[in-house]
Design an enzyme around this catalytic site. Structure first.
Site, PDB file in Angstrom:
ATOM      1  N   HIS A 118      -1.390  -8.928  -2.611  1.00 41.09           N
ATOM      2  CA  HIS A 118      -0.257  -8.551  -3.458  1.00 41.09           C
ATOM      3  C   HIS A 118       0.984  -8.514  -2.558  1.00 41.09           C
ATOM      4  O   HIS A 118       0.914  -8.054  -1.415  1.00 41.09           O
ATOM      5  CB  HIS A 118      -0.497  -7.190  -4.126  1.00 41.09           C
ATOM      6  CG  HIS A 118      -1.334  -7.291  -5.362  1.00 41.09           C
ATOM      7  ND1 HIS A 118      -2.143  -6.272  -5.808  1.00 41.09           N
ATOM      8  CD2 HIS A 118      -1.473  -8.313  -6.266  1.00 41.09           C
ATOM      9  CE1 HIS A 118      -2.744  -6.653  -6.931  1.00 41.09           C
ATOM     10  NE2 HIS A 118      -2.369  -7.885  -7.214  1.00 41.09           N
TER      11      HIS A 118
ATOM     12  N   ASP B  87       3.568  -6.789  -2.193  1.00 42.35           N
ATOM     13  CA  ASP B  87       4.085  -5.560  -1.565  1.00 42.35           C
ATOM     14  C   ASP B  87       3.297  -5.187  -0.304  1.00 42.35           C
ATOM     15  O   ASP B  87       3.608  -4.188   0.348  1.00 42.35           O
ATOM     16  CB  ASP B  87       4.107  -4.390  -2.563  1.00 42.35           C
ATOM     17  CG  ASP B  87       2.755  -4.091  -3.180  1.00 42.35           C
ATOM     18  OD1 ASP B  87       2.044  -5.042  -3.533  1.00 42.35           O
ATOM     19  OD2 ASP B  87       2.410  -2.903  -3.306  1.00 42.35           O
ATOM     20  N   HIS B  88       2.304  -6.020   0.036  1.00 42.38           N
ATOM     21  CA  HIS B  88       1.545  -5.771   1.272  1.00 42.38           C
ATOM     22  C   HIS B  88       1.670  -6.918   2.271  1.00 42.38           C
ATOM     23  O   HIS B  88       1.212  -6.795   3.410  1.00 42.38           O
ATOM     24  CB  HIS B  88       0.063  -5.541   0.947  1.00 42.38           C
ATOM     25  CG  HIS B  88      -0.167  -4.281   0.175  1.00 42.38           C
ATOM     26  ND1 HIS B  88      -0.672  -3.140   0.748  1.00 42.38           N
ATOM     27  CD2 HIS B  88       0.103  -3.965  -1.117  1.00 42.38           C
ATOM     28  CE1 HIS B  88      -0.739  -2.182  -0.160  1.00 42.38           C
ATOM     29  NE2 HIS B  88      -0.265  -2.651  -1.297  1.00 42.38           N
TER      30      HIS B  88
ATOM     31  N   HIS C 153     -10.147  -3.710  -6.564  1.00 40.51           N
ATOM     32  CA  HIS C 153      -8.755  -3.804  -7.008  1.00 40.51           C
ATOM     33  C   HIS C 153      -8.710  -5.000  -7.970  1.00 40.51           C
ATOM     34  O   HIS C 153      -9.747  -5.609  -8.235  1.00 40.51           O
ATOM     35  CB  HIS C 153      -7.886  -4.014  -5.752  1.00 40.51           C
ATOM     36  CG  HIS C 153      -6.426  -3.778  -5.946  1.00 40.51           C
ATOM     37  ND1 HIS C 153      -5.931  -2.726  -6.678  1.00 40.51           N
ATOM     38  CD2 HIS C 153      -5.327  -4.452  -5.476  1.00 40.51           C
ATOM     39  CE1 HIS C 153      -4.604  -2.780  -6.651  1.00 40.51           C
ATOM     40  NE2 HIS C 153      -4.221  -3.819  -5.940  1.00 40.51           N
TER      41      HIS C 153
ATOM     42  N   ASP D 183      -4.982   0.502  -2.155  1.00 43.36           N
ATOM     43  CA  ASP D 183      -5.065  -0.371  -3.325  1.00 43.36           C
ATOM     44  C   ASP D 183      -6.503  -0.600  -3.766  1.00 43.36           C
ATOM     45  O   ASP D 183      -7.034  -1.712  -3.742  1.00 43.36           O
ATOM     46  CB  ASP D 183      -4.331  -1.700  -3.073  1.00 43.36           C
ATOM     47  CG  ASP D 183      -2.830  -1.520  -3.245  1.00 43.36           C
ATOM     48  OD1 ASP D 183      -2.306  -0.516  -2.727  1.00 43.36           O
ATOM     49  OD2 ASP D 183      -2.182  -2.353  -3.899  1.00 43.36           O
TER      50      ASP D 183
ATOM     51  N   HIS E  84       1.456   5.245  -0.138  1.00 41.19           N
ATOM     52  CA  HIS E  84       1.481   4.313  -1.259  1.00 41.19           C
ATOM     53  C   HIS E  84       1.756   5.075  -2.564  1.00 41.19           C
ATOM     54  O   HIS E  84       0.982   5.043  -3.513  1.00 41.19           O
ATOM     55  CB  HIS E  84       0.129   3.568  -1.316  1.00 41.19           C
ATOM     56  CG  HIS E  84       0.151   2.310  -2.144  1.00 41.19           C
ATOM     57  ND1 HIS E  84      -0.129   2.313  -3.487  1.00 41.19           N
ATOM     58  CD2 HIS E  84       0.386   1.023  -1.826  1.00 41.19           C
ATOM     59  CE1 HIS E  84      -0.064   1.078  -3.954  1.00 41.19           C
ATOM     60  NE2 HIS E  84       0.251   0.275  -2.959  1.00 41.19           N
TER      61      HIS E  84
END
Ligand code: ZN
Ligand code: ZN
Length: 296
Positions: free
Chosen positions: A62, A64-65, A137, A205, A263
């Site tokens: 993802h 955002d990582h 996830h 996550d 997070h």
């Protein structure tokens, strides 16, 4: 070891929190857990030397990582980075990094090794062990544990007292051999002690699953997501995330020494409420914030 939180938000950054990236400096290695957009700037603000970096451990792909990886690699090249950078990540990590590099005019000038991993021990040498386990996830995601192996350390006070000067004699003691100083025999146990293993687990996550407990077992520090407070537990489950009580449940059952939550959903302006609820379940808990440092 020392941890520096470079980003503690979820998908959307806030004015106070960048997306996820956490730097761990071990005695020998620089390790980055995830690399969100803007991580290289966070390195600068957090006063972390780029050239100390050895490994990037990606939890999942993802954005955002991971969106900071290409920028960081470019900056490493301009910083005269001479080491090999090893990137570990779940299935398709090679494809995603290659795609990212092809999204702009980009030439990787550094020695890069990209390794796709799943469950088990993924790296070991005389100093550290890195393990990973698959999480649950919406996309393939892994959690990591980093273990710094214990070794013989010097008691500098005692060394001074017994007049053991730095040099070849130290190497002998390090090997566990006795030495002679001023006609006196000094055993390793007189001036050294054996440090214990230290374990840091990074679990992010994912919804709660049996591997979250397994990977965190006996960790000195568990860095765990707490995207939502406990009133939004259902939402956490729907989105493949955890709520604060679930993170604390892992810490309790896995006998973790210290829990550091991160997070956080951008809906939380402060983490005071999350921390208050966390303390009801697990005492030794902290909510991370950007540039928060902790020694292990
Ligand atoms: Zn995330
Ligand atoms: Zn995610």
């Amino acid at each position: 070891m020392e941890l520096t939180f470079l980003g503690t938000s979820t998908m959307a950054p806030t004015k106070d929190r960048n997306n996820t990236a956490i730097y761990l400096q071990t005695e020998k290695y620089g390790i980055l857990f995830d690399c969100a957009e803007g991580t290289q700037r966070q390195f600068k603000i957090g006063k972390i030397n780029f050239n100390k970096l050895d490994f990037i451990l990606i939890s999942h792909h993802h954005g955002d990582h991971t969106l900071g990886i290409c920028g960081l690699i470019q900056t490493l090249a301009t910083n005269n980075y001479k080491k090999k950078l090893t990137i570990f990540g779940p299935k398709d990590t090679k494809k995603y990094i290659k795609n990212a590099m092809n999204s702009c005019i980009f030439t990787s000038k550094i020695d890069l090794d990209i390794i796709e991993i799943s469950n088990g021990k993924i790296f070991e040498n005389e100093n550290i062990v890195i393990e990973s386990l698959e999480m649950t996830h919406s996309v393939p995601c892994v959690a990591y544990s980093l273990i710094q192996k214990g070794h013989r350390r010097f008691d500098l006070e005692k060394m001074k007292k017994l007049n053991v000067k730095e040099g070849p004699l130290w190497n002998e003691l390090q090997k566990g051999k006795s030495i002679t100083v001023n006609n006196k025999t000094i055993k390793p146990s007189d001036v050294t002690f054996l440090s214990s293993d230290k374990k840091v687990t990074y679990c992010i996550d994912t919804s709660l699953n049996k591997n979250t407990y397994k990977i965190s077992k006996d960790a000195d520090i568990l860095i765990c997501e707490s995207t939502f407070d406990e009133d939004l537990k259902d939402k956490a489950q729907d989105y493949g995330h955890m709520s604060v009580d679930e993170a604390c449940d892992i810490a309790n059952k896995s006998k973790v020494k210290q829990l550091i939550l991160t997070h956080f959903s951008a809906r939380y302006k402060t983490t005071d409420g999350i921390l208050k609820h966390a303390k009801e379940y697990f005492k030794n808990v902290i909510c991370a914030y950007d540039f928060f440092k902790v020694k292990i």
